[in-house]
Scaffold this motif. Structure first.
Motif, short mmCIF file in Angstrom:
data_model
loop_
_atom_site.label_atom_id
_atom_site.label_comp_id
_atom_site.label_asym_id
_atom_site.label_seq_id
_atom_site.Cartn_x
_atom_site.Cartn_y
_atom_site.Cartn_z
N PRO A 54 11.67 -21.20 -19.74
CA PRO A 54 11.96 -22.30 -18.80
C PRO A 54 13.44 -22.65 -18.72
CG PRO A 54 10.84 -23.14 -20.75
CD PRO A 54 10.82 -21.65 -20.84
N VAL A 55 14.17 -22.50 -19.82
CA VAL A 55 15.60 -22.81 -19.78
C VAL A 55 16.33 -21.84 -18.84
CG1 VAL A 55 17.73 -22.83 -21.15
CG2 VAL A 55 15.69 -23.92 -22.04
N SER A 56 16.01 -20.56 -18.93
CA SER A 56 16.70 -19.61 -18.03
C SER A 56 16.25 -19.78 -16.58
CB SER A 56 16.55 -18.16 -18.50
OG SER A 56 15.27 -17.87 -18.88
N LEU A 57 14.98 -20.11 -16.37
CA LEU A 57 14.52 -20.34 -14.99
C LEU A 57 15.18 -21.59 -14.40
CD1 LEU A 57 10.73 -19.47 -15.33
CD2 LEU A 57 12.55 -18.06 -14.35
N LEU A 58 15.26 -22.65 -15.19
CA LEU A 58 15.89 -23.88 -14.73
C LEU A 58 17.39 -23.69 -14.49
CD1 LEU A 58 15.50 -26.88 -14.08
CD2 LEU A 58 15.90 -27.37 -16.51
N THR A 59 18.03 -22.94 -15.38
CA THR A 59 19.46 -22.66 -15.22
C THR A 59 19.71 -21.86 -13.95
OG1 THR A 59 19.76 -22.67 -17.62
CG2 THR A 59 21.47 -21.59 -16.32
N ALA A 60 18.86 -20.88 -13.69
CA ALA A 60 19.00 -20.08 -12.47
C ALA A 60 18.78 -20.93 -11.22
CB ALA A 60 18.03 -18.90 -12.50
N GLN A 61 17.78 -21.81 -11.28
CA GLN A 61 17.52 -22.70 -10.14
C GLN A 61 18.72 -23.60 -9.88
OE1 GLN A 61 14.96 -22.71 -8.06
NE2 GLN A 61 15.74 -24.44 -6.91
N ALA A 62 19.29 -24.15 -10.93
CA ALA A 62 20.47 -25.00 -10.78
C ALA A 62 21.65 -24.18 -10.25
CB ALA A 62 20.83 -25.65 -12.12
N GLY A 63 21.76 -22.93 -10.68
CA GLY A 63 22.83 -22.06 -10.18
C GLY A 63 22.67 -21.75 -8.71
N GLU A 64 21.43 -21.53 -8.28
CA GLU A 64 21.19 -21.27 -6.86
C GLU A 64 21.55 -22.49 -6.01
OE1 GLU A 64 17.10 -20.05 -6.89
OE2 GLU A 64 17.58 -18.13 -7.84
N GLN A 65 21.24 -23.66 -6.52
CA GLN A 65 21.61 -24.88 -5.79
C GLN A 65 23.12 -25.05 -5.74
OE1 GLN A 65 19.46 -28.11 -7.58
NE2 GLN A 65 17.49 -27.41 -6.79
N LEU A 66 23.79 -24.73 -6.84
CA LEU A 66 25.25 -24.81 -6.87
C LEU A 66 25.86 -23.80 -5.90
CD1 LEU A 66 27.80 -25.99 -8.18
CD2 LEU A 66 27.56 -24.27 -9.98
N GLN A 67 25.27 -22.63 -5.83
CA GLN A 67 25.76 -21.59 -4.92
C GLN A 67 25.65 -22.05 -3.46
OE1 GLN A 67 23.63 -17.89 -5.28
NE2 GLN A 67 25.01 -16.80 -3.93
N LYS A 68 24.56 -22.75 -3.13
CA LYS A 68 24.38 -23.25 -1.75
C LYS A 68 25.34 -24.38 -1.44
CE LYS A 68 19.53 -21.98 -1.47
NZ LYS A 68 18.15 -22.46 -1.55
N ALA A 69 25.71 -25.16 -2.44
CA ALA A 69 26.57 -26.32 -2.22
C ALA A 69 28.05 -25.97 -2.13
CB ALA A 69 26.36 -27.34 -3.35
N ARG A 70 28.42 -24.83 -2.67
CA ARG A 70 29.83 -24.43 -2.70
C ARG A 70 30.01 -23.10 -1.98
NH1 ARG A 70 31.33 -27.08 -7.84
NH2 ARG A 70 30.94 -29.22 -7.24
N PRO A 71 31.20 -22.84 -1.51
CA PRO A 71 31.43 -21.53 -0.88
C PRO A 71 31.23 -20.41 -1.90
CG PRO A 71 33.47 -22.82 -0.99
CD PRO A 71 32.37 -23.69 -1.51
N ALA A 72 30.51 -19.39 -1.49
CA ALA A 72 30.18 -18.30 -2.40
C ALA A 72 31.04 -17.07 -2.11
CB ALA A 72 28.71 -17.94 -2.27
N SER A 73 31.62 -16.53 -3.16
CA SER A 73 32.42 -15.31 -3.05
C SER A 73 31.56 -14.10 -3.45
CB SER A 73 33.63 -15.40 -3.97
OG SER A 73 33.20 -15.40 -5.32
N ALA A 74 32.13 -12.93 -3.33
CA ALA A 74 31.43 -11.71 -3.77
C ALA A 74 31.15 -11.76 -5.26
CB ALA A 74 32.26 -10.48 -3.41
#
Length: 157
Positions: A54-74
């Motif tokens: 669950p920690v890695s799944l939650l971390t990934a979910q939070a990362g995906e949300q962060l990626q959508k909120a900020r400009p994403a580079s390669a």
């Protein structure tokens, strides 16, 4: 976006994965290689492998949300791909460790008496322990690669 005390949750949660995944992977290798340590490592390894899912799944979910909120580079896209692999590896690692504990650790294995022959077969036990060691090594590798790609995506701008 998930936040903790005003910070993006991914930034904080990632530390749990970066620290605990290599510890769990190394513990799996030691568990497989050193029979006398098994009684000491069985429960911590089982709990750690279960908790990392669950920690890695939650971390990934939070990362995906962060990626959508900020400009994403390669570099961020590459990190996101590595994070997706790490999510899958954490689930597979848990399954492998659960099977290993059932087959090789008697206090847990007794609860699975219906697996009688699998639990008592030496070849099966050795094969499962070898898979556990390999899964542990790959978990360490993937957590390092994922963490490194995340650090590069932040600091190489």
């Amino acid at each position: 976006m998930i936040e903790i005390a005003g910070l993006p949750a991914h930034i904080l949660l990632i530390h749990a994965v970066v620290v605990l995944a290599p510890i769990a992977g190394l513990a799996a290798i030691v568990y497989a290689a050193a029979p006398r340590w098994r009684s000491y490592l069985a429960w911590p390894l089982g709990v750690l492998s279960l908790g990392l899912v669950p920690v890695s799944l939650l971390t990934a979910q939070a990362g995906e949300q962060l990626q959508k909120a900020r400009p994403a580079s390669a570099l961020i896209h590459e990190h996101a791909e590595q994070g997706d692999v790490l999510k899958a590896v954490s689930v597979v690692f848990f399954v492998v460790i659960a099977a290993t504990l059932i087959v090789s650790y008697e206090p847990i294995g007794r609860r699975f008496a219906f697996l009688g022959h699998l639990r008592t077969n030496r070849a099966v036990r050795i094969a499962v322990l070898a898979v556990a060691a390999a899964a542990g090594a790959f978990f360490v590798y993937q957590s390092i690669i994922t963490g490194h790609s995340g650090a590069v995506s932040v600091w190489a701008r």
